[in-house]
Design a protein around this motif. Structure first.
Motif, PDB file in Angstrom:
ATOM      1  N   ARG A 107      -7.025   1.709   9.014  1.00 46.73           N
ATOM      2  CA  ARG A 107      -5.858   0.935   9.461  1.00 46.73           C
ATOM      3  C   ARG A 107      -4.760   0.995   8.402  1.00 46.73           C
ATOM      4  NH1 ARG A 107      -7.325  -4.961  11.355  1.00 46.73           N
ATOM      5  NH2 ARG A 107      -6.944  -5.553   9.203  1.00 46.73           N
ATOM      6  N   CYS A 108      -4.850   0.145   7.376  1.00 48.56           N
ATOM      7  CA  CYS A 108      -3.874   0.172   6.294  1.00 48.56           C
ATOM      8  C   CYS A 108      -4.632   0.403   4.986  1.00 48.56           C
ATOM      9  CB  CYS A 108      -3.110  -1.148   6.205  1.00 48.56           C
ATOM     10  SG  CYS A 108      -2.098  -1.502   7.655  1.00 48.56           S
ATOM     11  N   GLY A 109      -3.898   0.409   3.886  1.00 45.02           N
ATOM     12  CA  GLY A 109      -4.530   0.522   2.578  1.00 45.02           C
ATOM     13  C   GLY A 109      -4.337   1.905   1.993  1.00 45.02           C
ATOM     14  N   THR A 144      -3.048   0.835  15.529  1.00 38.28           N
ATOM     15  CA  THR A 144      -3.337   2.032  14.742  1.00 38.28           C
ATOM     16  C   THR A 144      -3.103   3.260  15.610  1.00 38.28           C
ATOM     17  OG1 THR A 144      -4.873   0.916  13.263  1.00 38.28           O
ATOM     18  CG2 THR A 144      -5.124   3.287  13.481  1.00 38.28           C
ATOM     19  N   ASP A 166       0.822  -1.218   0.000  1.00 30.68           N
ATOM     20  CA  ASP A 166       0.000   0.000   0.000  1.00 30.68           C
ATOM     21  C   ASP A 166       0.859   1.273   0.000  1.00 30.68           C
ATOM     22  OD1 ASP A 166       0.908   0.193   2.615  1.00 30.68           O
ATOM     23  OD2 ASP A 166      -1.081   0.485   3.495  1.00 30.68           O
ATOM     24  N   SER A 206       2.274   1.053   7.576  1.00 29.00           N
ATOM     25  CA  SER A 206       1.431   1.797   6.649  1.00 29.00           C
ATOM     26  C   SER A 206       1.162   3.181   7.217  1.00 29.00           C
ATOM     27  CB  SER A 206       0.097   1.037   6.477  1.00 29.00           C
ATOM     28  OG  SER A 206      -0.757   1.719   5.589  1.00 29.00           O
TER      29      SER A 206
END
Lengths: 365, 365
Positions: A141-143, B308, A110, B263
Motif C-alpha cells: 500500500r504505502c511505505g 491501491t 514515505d 504514495s
C-alpha cells in the motif's frame, strides 16, 4: 431511553464489554516497555478515545486523516497526535500545521513529496511538525522500501527546517487476517525485522529514532512484545468486529447494529432495515446475533436499505421485531453513522457523536 | 474555487452532464402516459431533486427512508412524497405522520404489521396517510405475494381509518443488472405482468388504484412504456454509475471521486486517498478515469483510507497528483459524504449538502 426504543438502524456499544477490552489492552501495555497509541480511525468518537486514554499505558492517539487530527486536537484528547498516514492534496498539510499549534503532531512520510509539502506548511505556519518514516514492511500500500531508501529519507527529514525526525513506523496490515497464531506471529516478526533493521541503520547514521510504531489489534501482543517497538497502533480492539474475533485474542464484541424486521415475504426469508448505507460490506455480510426464531438465520445479501435474511421456515419472527447484526468491519461501518448509542444492560446511558466522520469540517467549506 | 483545489477525497458532480441526464428522462416521460417520480435515495441532495422536478414530467419524489421524507418535506421540494419502502421500528410511523402534515404522503405496505402501525400513527396524529400495496414481482426482498394476498391487504387498507389506499407498486430490482436489452425487457415485462394482474384484481374488487409505481434507471423506458404503469421510480439516472452504463440507456456519467496520490512505493503501484470510507465496495472496485500516466491503471483493492492501484511501470505519476475514480454504486457512496461539489468546466460553482444522509435528524436525538 430503553435499548429497544433506539430508532433503527443504529450502532449500539455495550459499555461494559468495551471497558473490558480497554482494560485488557491497558494491562498488557502496563507490563511492557512498549505502549499503546490507540487508533482513532476505528471509531472516530472522542468519548471512546477518552476512556482508552484514561485507562493508561497510552502515548497519545493515532489517526488516519487530518480531519481526525483536527477533532482530536479540538477536543484536547491528548498531548501528542500521530497521523499514521501520508497527507497530500489541497489544504491537508496546512490544516495539519494548524493542528500542530494545538498539540504535538507527528505525520508519516514515505517520499520526498510528502516531506516537502509538510515542510512547506510548517515553515509557512512558523511551527515544527514531527515525522516518522513509514517503512513498507510487506503490506502492498504505502511505505518506502526498508534499508537505504528509508534511511536516506530520514536523513533528509532530519536536515529539513520545520521538520523534526522522531523515528519510524511500519504497519503489518497484511498479517491481521491470518487466523492461525503461529503463522501470524511468524509473519509479524518478519515484517518487524524489516522495520527494526532500518531503525538500526538510522541510529548508526546518528538519526533520531525515539518512536518505532507498528502493530494492530491482531498483533498487539506479538508486535507489542518485540524489543525495539515502542508503541502499537491498535484500534479495532476497543469494540471488535466479527473478523478479528480470534481465539488467541482477549477481546470481545462490544458492538452491534440494531435493526427492525420490515418484511417477511416468504416463510424462509425476511428483510430488515439495515443495508449498505448502515454497514460496510467489504468483509462480507454480517452475522446475526442469536435470538429466538433466528438461531439458524443467515444473511443472504445486502441492498441499500435492506438486509435480506434466510430463515428456518418454522421461525416465528414477524415484521416489527428487532434483531442484532454483527458487522465484519467496524471502521467503515461506524464511518457511515452520526452517533453511537452507548448502553448498560437495557438502558441507553449516552449518545456519542462520531465527531470525526467526513473529511472536512462542514462549517469551514 | 477551481476543481483542483477541492480537498480530497471528494465527490464531484458535472452539472452539464447531470442536466443532460435530467433532460433525457424528462423528454421521455413528457411523451408518455407514465410519469417520473425520481428516487431521492440515489443522492439525498435537495439541490439535485429541485433540478429533476424543474425539468417537468414528475409526480413528486420517491424516497426510501423516513429521514429522506423529512428532508424532502422540510425543503418543500414537492407536493407529494412516496416512501417506496416498508417503515417499522421505533418512531418511524409517527415521524411519517408528521411529514404527512407538511406534504401528501404515501407509504408502501406489504403486511398487516406495516398497515396497522401506520394506521395507529395516522389516527394518533389525526391525519390520513396514503398507501401503496408493495407487490413482490421477483426481487427476493420485500413485497407481498401477487394476486389474492395483495388484494386482501389492499381491501383491509381501504377499510382502515387514517389510511387511504392509493394503488400498488412493485420493484423489479432483480432485472437492473441484466446488461442484455432483450433479456432485461423480457424479465421486466414478466415482473410487470405480476403487478398489473394484481392491479386488475384490485380494480375488479372496486379498490382504488390510481398509482401503479415501478421501474428503475435500467428499465425506465421499458417499464415506463408498459400500459398501466403510471410512474417510474428511477434514481441513479441523474448522475449514473459505472455499473449502469449500458449502451441502450441515454444517460452518461456525471459523477466522479477526486483523489490524491499519496504514495508510490513501487514502480508498478501507487496508493490514493479514497478508500472504503469514501466509496461503497459492494459492486467491486472503482474504475479510473483515463489520465496521462494512468491509461492502463486498475484498482487492486480498497482499504479504509486507500485505493491501491496497479500501474504500468513506466507511468510518471507521482505523489500529490490528482486522479478521478468512477465508483460502481453511487447510492451508498454518496451516503458517506456530507457534500457534493458541483462543477462547470474547471470551476466549482456550488457545494451541495447531502442533507438526508443518516437516519435521524441529529438535533432531534
Amino acid at each position: 431511553m430503553k435499548v429497544n426504543k433506539i430508532p433503527t438502524p443504529a450502532l449500539v456499544v455495550d459499555i461494559a464489554a468495551m471497558e473490558r477490552n480497554i482494560k485488557h489492552a491497558a494491562d498488557y501495555f502496563a507490563a511492557r516497555q512498549s505502549k499503546l497509541r490507540p487508533h482513532f480511525k476505528a471509531h472516530k468518537t472522542p468519548e471512546i478515545a477518552r476512556r482508552q486514554l484514561a485507562a493508561g499505558s497510552c502515548t497519545g492517539i493515532t489517526v488516519a486523516t487530518v480531519r481526525e487530527a483536527e477533532v482530536v486536537a479540538r477536543e484536547r484528547l491528548c498531548d501528542e497526535i500521530l497521523i499514521a498516514n501520508q497527507i497530500l492534496g489541497p489544504g491537508k498539510a496546512d490544516r495539519a500545521a494548524v493542528v500542530a499549534k494545538q498539540a504535538s503532531l507527528i505525520v508519516a512520510i514515505d517520499s520526498d513529496e510528502t516531506l516537502d509539502d509538510l515542510a512547506r506548511a510548517a515553515q509557512a505556519a512558523g511551527i515544527e511538525i514531527g515525522v516518522l518514516v513509514d517503512v513498507n514492511v510487506g503490506l502492498p500500500r504505502c511505505g518506502i522500501a526498508p534499508g537505504e531508501p528509508a534511511v536516506a529519507l530520514a536523513k533528509r527529514a532530519s536536515q529539513t527546517p520545520g521538520i523534526v525526525l522522531r523515528g519510524a513506523m511500519g504497519y503489518e496490515g497484511h498479517v491481521m487476517g491470518i487466523r492461525d497464531r503461529t503463522e501470524r506471529e511468524e509473519k509479524a516478526h518478519k515484517s518487524m525485522d524489516r522495520l527494526l533493521s532500518t531503525v538500526r541503520m538510522m541510529r548508526d547514521e546518528g538519526l533520531r529514532c525515539e518512536i518505532v510504531s507498528a502493530g494492530g489489534t491482531c498483533t498487539f501482543d506479538i508486535t507489542g512484545g518485540i524489543e525495539g517497538i515502542t508503541e502499537v497502533q491498535a484500534g479495532t480492539y476497543v469494540l471488535m468486529d466479527n473478523t478479528y474475533l480470534y481465539e488467541d485474542l482477549p477481546f470481545e464484541l462490544a458492538f452491534a447494529i440494531h435493526a427492525t424486521v420490515l418484511s417477511r415475504p416468504r416463510p424462509d426469508q425476511c428483510a430488515a432495515d439495515a443495508g449498505l448505507k448502515a454497514m460496510a460490506s467489504d468483509h462480507g455480510v454480517p452475522a446475526i446475533a442469536p435470538l429466538p426464531g433466528m438461531e439458524d438465520a443467515t444473511v443472504l445479501f445486502l441492498s441499500d436499505e435492506h438486509c435480506t435474511i434466510s430463515l428456518p421456515a418454522d421461525s416465528t419472527i414477524r415484521p416489527g421485531e428487532r434483531i442484532k447484526l454483527l458487522p465484519p468491519h467496524i471502521d467503515p461501518t461506524i464511518n457511515m453513522h452520526d452517533v453511537l448509542y452507548a448502553v448498560e444492560g437495557d438502558e441507553v446511558v449516552e449518545i456519542w457523536p462520531v465527531a470525526a466522520r467526513g473529511y472536512v469540517e462542514q462549517r469551514s467549506i
